[in-house]
Design a protein around this motif. Structure first.
Motif, PDB file in Angstrom:
ATOM      1  N   TYR A 168      15.304   1.706   1.594  1.00 42.15           N
ATOM      2  CA  TYR A 168      14.586   0.549   1.072  1.00 42.15           C
ATOM      3  C   TYR A 168      15.315  -0.766   1.378  1.00 42.15           C
ATOM      4  O   TYR A 168      14.848  -1.839   0.996  1.00 42.15           O
ATOM      5  CB  TYR A 168      14.389   0.681  -0.437  1.00 42.15           C
ATOM      6  N   GLN A 169      16.462  -0.684   2.076  1.00 43.51           N
ATOM      7  CA  GLN A 169      17.215  -1.893   2.388  1.00 43.51           C
ATOM      8  C   GLN A 169      16.569  -2.693   3.520  1.00 43.51           C
ATOM      9  O   GLN A 169      17.022  -3.789   3.850  1.00 43.51           O
ATOM     10  CB  GLN A 169      18.653  -1.541   2.781  1.00 43.51           C
ATOM     11  N   ARG A 170      15.510  -2.163   4.104  1.00 44.12           N
ATOM     12  CA  ARG A 170      14.775  -2.908   5.128  1.00 44.12           C
ATOM     13  C   ARG A 170      13.293  -2.588   4.971  1.00 44.12           C
ATOM     14  O   ARG A 170      12.910  -1.587   4.352  1.00 44.12           O
ATOM     15  CB  ARG A 170      15.263  -2.540   6.526  1.00 44.12           C
ATOM     16  N   LEU A 171      12.439  -3.427   5.527  1.00 41.08           N
ATOM     17  CA  LEU A 171      10.996  -3.241   5.403  1.00 41.08           C
ATOM     18  C   LEU A 171      10.560  -1.907   6.021  1.00 41.08           C
ATOM     19  O   LEU A 171      11.190  -1.433   6.977  1.00 41.08           O
ATOM     20  CB  LEU A 171      10.253  -4.386   6.097  1.00 41.08           C
ATOM     21  N   PRO A 172       9.483  -1.298   5.497  1.00 35.95           N
ATOM     22  CA  PRO A 172       9.013  -0.028   6.067  1.00 35.95           C
ATOM     23  C   PRO A 172       8.601  -0.135   7.534  1.00 35.95           C
ATOM     24  O   PRO A 172       8.645   0.850   8.269  1.00 35.95           O
ATOM     25  CB  PRO A 172       7.802   0.326   5.185  1.00 35.95           C
ATOM     26  N   ALA A 173       8.171  -1.327   7.955  1.00 41.41           N
ATOM     27  CA  ALA A 173       7.776  -1.562   9.350  1.00 41.41           C
ATOM     28  C   ALA A 173       7.835  -3.066   9.587  1.00 41.41           C
ATOM     29  O   ALA A 173       8.023  -3.854   8.654  1.00 41.41           O
ATOM     30  CB  ALA A 173       6.375  -1.013   9.630  1.00 41.41           C
ATOM     31  N   ASP A 174       7.688  -3.479  10.857  1.00 44.19           N
ATOM     32  CA  ASP A 174       7.680  -4.913  11.126  1.00 44.19           C
ATOM     33  C   ASP A 174       6.387  -5.532  10.608  1.00 44.19           C
ATOM     34  O   ASP A 174       5.392  -4.836  10.364  1.00 44.19           O
ATOM     35  CB  ASP A 174       7.834  -5.173  12.633  1.00 44.19           C
ATOM     36  N   GLU A 175       6.384  -6.835  10.422  1.00 39.76           N
ATOM     37  CA  GLU A 175       5.258  -7.522   9.782  1.00 39.76           C
ATOM     38  C   GLU A 175       3.948  -7.332  10.547  1.00 39.76           C
ATOM     39  O   GLU A 175       2.885  -7.174   9.947  1.00 39.76           O
ATOM     40  CB  GLU A 175       5.568  -9.009   9.626  1.00 39.76           C
ATOM     41  N   LYS A 176       4.006  -7.333  11.861  1.00 34.30           N
ATOM     42  CA  LYS A 176       2.783  -7.187  12.645  1.00 34.30           C
ATOM     43  C   LYS A 176       2.151  -5.822  12.410  1.00 34.30           C
ATOM     44  O   LYS A 176       0.933  -5.714  12.235  1.00 34.30           O
ATOM     45  CB  LYS A 176       3.095  -7.372  14.138  1.00 34.30           C
ATOM     46  N   THR A 177       2.973  -4.789  12.371  1.00 30.52           N
ATOM     47  CA  THR A 177       2.451  -3.436  12.100  1.00 30.52           C
ATOM     48  C   THR A 177       1.858  -3.352  10.702  1.00 30.52           C
ATOM     49  O   THR A 177       0.803  -2.735  10.490  1.00 30.52           O
ATOM     50  CB  THR A 177       3.572  -2.401  12.264  1.00 30.52           C
ATOM     51  N   LEU A 178       2.522  -3.976   9.734  1.00 28.42           N
ATOM     52  CA  LEU A 178       2.002  -3.971   8.361  1.00 28.42           C
ATOM     53  C   LEU A 178       0.661  -4.708   8.281  1.00 28.42           C
ATOM     54  O   LEU A 178      -0.250  -4.281   7.567  1.00 28.42           O
ATOM     55  CB  LEU A 178       3.015  -4.619   7.431  1.00 28.42           C
ATOM     56  N   GLU A 179       0.538  -5.807   9.016  1.00 29.50           N
ATOM     57  CA  GLU A 179      -0.731  -6.551   9.017  1.00 29.50           C
ATOM     58  C   GLU A 179      -1.851  -5.714   9.628  1.00 29.50           C
ATOM     59  O   GLU A 179      -2.986  -5.725   9.142  1.00 29.50           O
ATOM     60  CB  GLU A 179      -0.561  -7.865   9.785  1.00 29.50           C
ATOM     61  N   GLN A 180      -1.545  -4.990  10.693  1.00 36.27           N
ATOM     62  CA  GLN A 180      -2.561  -4.141  11.316  1.00 36.27           C
ATOM     63  C   GLN A 180      -3.004  -3.024  10.377  1.00 36.27           C
ATOM     64  O   GLN A 180      -4.142  -2.552  10.449  1.00 36.27           O
ATOM     65  CB  GLN A 180      -2.026  -3.565  12.626  1.00 36.27           C
ATOM     66  N   GLY A 181      -2.106  -2.603   9.481  1.00 30.70           N
ATOM     67  CA  GLY A 181      -2.443  -1.535   8.549  1.00 30.70           C
ATOM     68  C   GLY A 181      -3.361  -1.952   7.426  1.00 30.70           C
ATOM     69  O   GLY A 181      -3.859  -1.088   6.684  1.00 30.70           O
ATOM     70  N   ILE A 182      -3.622  -3.267   7.280  1.00 31.71           N
ATOM     71  CA  ILE A 182      -4.501  -3.732   6.206  1.00 31.71           C
ATOM     72  C   ILE A 182      -5.898  -3.138   6.346  1.00 31.71           C
ATOM     73  O   ILE A 182      -6.593  -2.893   5.365  1.00 31.71           O
ATOM     74  CB  ILE A 182      -4.562  -5.274   6.197  1.00 31.71           C
ATOM     75  N   ALA A 183      -6.334  -2.890   7.592  1.00 32.58           N
ATOM     76  CA  ALA A 183      -7.666  -2.300   7.794  1.00 32.58           C
ATOM     77  C   ALA A 183      -7.773  -0.916   7.170  1.00 32.58           C
ATOM     78  O   ALA A 183      -8.878  -0.470   6.822  1.00 32.58           O
ATOM     79  CB  ALA A 183      -7.980  -2.224   9.290  1.00 32.58           C
ATOM     80  N   GLN A 184      -6.636  -0.216   7.008  1.00 25.00           N
ATOM     81  CA  GLN A 184      -6.639   1.108   6.378  1.00 25.00           C
ATOM     82  C   GLN A 184      -6.271   1.047   4.899  1.00 25.00           C
ATOM     83  O   GLN A 184      -6.125   2.086   4.252  1.00 25.00           O
ATOM     84  CB  GLN A 184      -5.644   2.039   7.084  1.00 25.00           C
ATOM     85  N   HIS A 185      -6.131  -0.180   4.366  1.00 24.87           N
ATOM     86  CA  HIS A 185      -5.842  -0.298   2.931  1.00 24.87           C
ATOM     87  C   HIS A 185      -6.988   0.333   2.138  1.00 24.87           C
ATOM     88  O   HIS A 185      -8.161   0.120   2.450  1.00 24.87           O
ATOM     89  CB  HIS A 185      -5.687  -1.768   2.543  1.00 24.87           C
ATOM     90  N   PRO A 186      -6.689   1.148   1.126  1.00 22.23           N
ATOM     91  CA  PRO A 186      -7.759   1.857   0.409  1.00 22.23           C
ATOM     92  C   PRO A 186      -8.803   0.939  -0.221  1.00 22.23           C
ATOM     93  O   PRO A 186      -9.982   1.289  -0.272  1.00 22.23           O
ATOM     94  CB  PRO A 186      -7.006   2.664  -0.663  1.00 22.23           C
ATOM     95  N   ASP A 187      -8.388  -0.253  -0.685  1.00 20.47           N
ATOM     96  CA  ASP A 187      -9.372  -1.181  -1.241  1.00 20.47           C
ATOM     97  C   ASP A 187     -10.330  -1.672  -0.158  1.00 20.47           C
ATOM     98  O   ASP A 187     -11.539  -1.827  -0.398  1.00 20.47           O
ATOM     99  CB  ASP A 187      -8.664  -2.383  -1.881  1.00 20.47           C
ATOM    100  N   VAL A 188      -9.796  -1.929   1.034  1.00 16.67           N
ATOM    101  CA  VAL A 188     -10.646  -2.369   2.140  1.00 16.67           C
ATOM    102  C   VAL A 188     -11.565  -1.230   2.582  1.00 16.67           C
ATOM    103  O   VAL A 188     -12.759  -1.436   2.848  1.00 16.67           O
ATOM    104  CB  VAL A 188      -9.780  -2.866   3.325  1.00 16.67           C
ATOM    105  N   VAL A 189     -11.019  -0.017   2.656  1.00 22.59           N
ATOM    106  CA  VAL A 189     -11.844   1.141   3.015  1.00 22.59           C
ATOM    107  C   VAL A 189     -12.928   1.376   1.961  1.00 22.59           C
ATOM    108  O   VAL A 189     -14.079   1.688   2.286  1.00 22.59           O
ATOM    109  CB  VAL A 189     -10.962   2.396   3.169  1.00 22.59           C
TER     110      VAL A 189
END
Length: 417
Positions: free
Chosen positions: A227-248
């Motif tokens: 947890y000392q670093r982000l799970p992924a880079d910001e661009k990858t996290l932004e792309q994952g918003i389309a799979q966010h359960p609220d969006v789905v």
């Protein structure tokens, strides 16, 4: 008899100890997440609702059950044949079968609507699952870091407690004033308060895990996540918003509204009912048979079916707007979480790399000066309290960083290995 009773009691005590040992568990993060999913009544309710809607969709494709119609027709109620069943030629015992025919297209549209609703419920279960995984991971990390804080606080307390004997000896030898013993006891009391608060945090984390998993998780097992670093880079996290359960879920709601709109678009197609009957009349009169058709007449389609369809179209547009809004809101939420994480990480690193080394160095220096008689006990106690406060502050900053990391990591539900 007494020996038997004593043996039974000892056996019961032993069984209780075994059961307690079994119930009190040390779980890895993955095991804890799996236990929470098994224990969740909300996830189970969602699965059952999806199964119910799937079954309803299968049923919707079928024609309605046929109906049996029977009775007596044309019974006289006046004249000489009043309430007689065999005198009037029109009186007959009638039995028939009626079947309603709904077009296959209308049945398919209704089934599609139910399947879309099932997908919407399934998407909501992903929302529940993501929230459950996030809360469980945060509680597990809280327990791990709170236990670390307790160990650190107890260690510093024990180091200070060992000073009591030496301090009393110094008072007896006349090299220290009597009030120094009282000062030491006051300092120890303050440090014990810190230990108590740290132990409270452990109990709170254990209680939270009990609430989420239904198990007594007294300790953590396995390695901590990075947890000392982000799970992924910001661009990858932004792309994952389309799979966010609220969006789905919002997309599924839009699909459900579209399916209802497609069903109402053909609501004016008339349904047909067919009835075949046989009538048995009195002796001397011929039996009779017949067939009847009932057809819907949508004469006022513009005031009824068209209005319903227009309402469904508007709801579809509303659902599409809500889908766009959900995407924007969760993109903003992601950026907020990243900002919170970066700030928590900076505070933790500053506390760990700058503040803690300085207060530890000061405490070590004052301890050496105290042993050589160059500093007083209150200064040393104050330095040790500062070390304890800084250790707990660093632990708290680490907790905040870990909680925010878990919130980002489980924005989307993860499959457990």
């Amino acid at each position: 008899m007494k020996r038997c009773t004593l043996s039974l009691r000892l056996g019961a005590v032993a069984l209780g100890l075994v059961c307690s040992a079994v119930q009190a568990e040390s779980l890895t993060l993955t095991q804890t997440l799996a236990a929470a999913e098994r224990y969740s009544a909300e996830l189970s309710a969602n699965r059952n609702e999806v199964q119910a809607l799937d079954a309803m969709a299968d049923s919707a494709r079928q024609l309605p059950d046929p109906k049996l119609k029977f009775g007596i027709e044309n019974v006289p109620v006046q004249g000489n044949n009043d309430r007689r069943l065999t005198r009037e030629g029109m009186t007959m015992q009638r039995v028939g079968i009626m079947q309603q025919y709904i077009s296959a297209e209308k049945r398919d549209r209704k089934a599609d609507t139910l399947l879309a609703e099932a997908q919407s419920v399934s998407a909501k279960s992903a929302v529940v699952r993501a929230t459950l995984q996030r809360d469980t991971a945060q509680a597990w990390l809280d327990l791990a870091l709170s236990e670390k804080a307790v160990q650190t606080a107890r260690k510093l307390l024990e180091e200070t407690e060992r000073q009591q004997g030496a301090q009393r000896a110094s008072v007896g030898a006349g090299s220290a004033t009597p009030d120094s013993v009282l000062a030491l006891r006051i300092g120890l009391s303050a440090m014990r308060d810190k230990v108590t608060l740290a132990e409270r945090d452990v109990q709170l984390a254990q209680t939270r895990l009990m609430q989420l998993t239904g198990q007594s998780v007294t300790d953590i097992a396995g390695e901590l996540p990075r947890y000392q670093r982000l799970p992924a880079d910001e661009k990858t996290l932004e792309q994952g918003i389309a799979q966010h359960p609220d969006v789905v879920a919002a997309a599924s709601a839009a699909n459900s509204a579209k399916a209802r709109s497609a069903a109402s678009a053909i609501a004016a197609i008339p349904d047909v009912e067919v009835e075949v009957w046989y009538g048995r009349r009195a002796e001397g009169y011929e039996d009779m048979a017949g067939v009847m058709f009932t057809v819907d007449l949508p004469l006022f389609q513009s005031h009824r079916q068209d209005k319903d369809h227009a309402a469904d179209v508007s709801r579809t547009m509303q659902a599409n707007d809500q889908l766009a809004l959900a995407g924007r809101e969760h993109m903003a939420q992601l950026h907020s979480l990243i900002a919170e994480y970066n700030a928590a990480q900076t505070l933790w690193m500053r506390q760990r790399d700058e503040v803690l080394p300085l207060v530890r160095q000061r405490a070590t220096l004052l301890a050496a000066q105290y042993r050589s008689g160059q500093s007083a006990l209150p200064e040393l106690l104050d330095a040790r309290r500062n070390v304890l406060d800084s250790e707990l502050a660093a632990n708290q900053a680490e907790k905040e960083m870990a909680r925010t990391w878990a919130a980002i990591r489980w924005l989307i539900p993860q499959e457990l290995m």
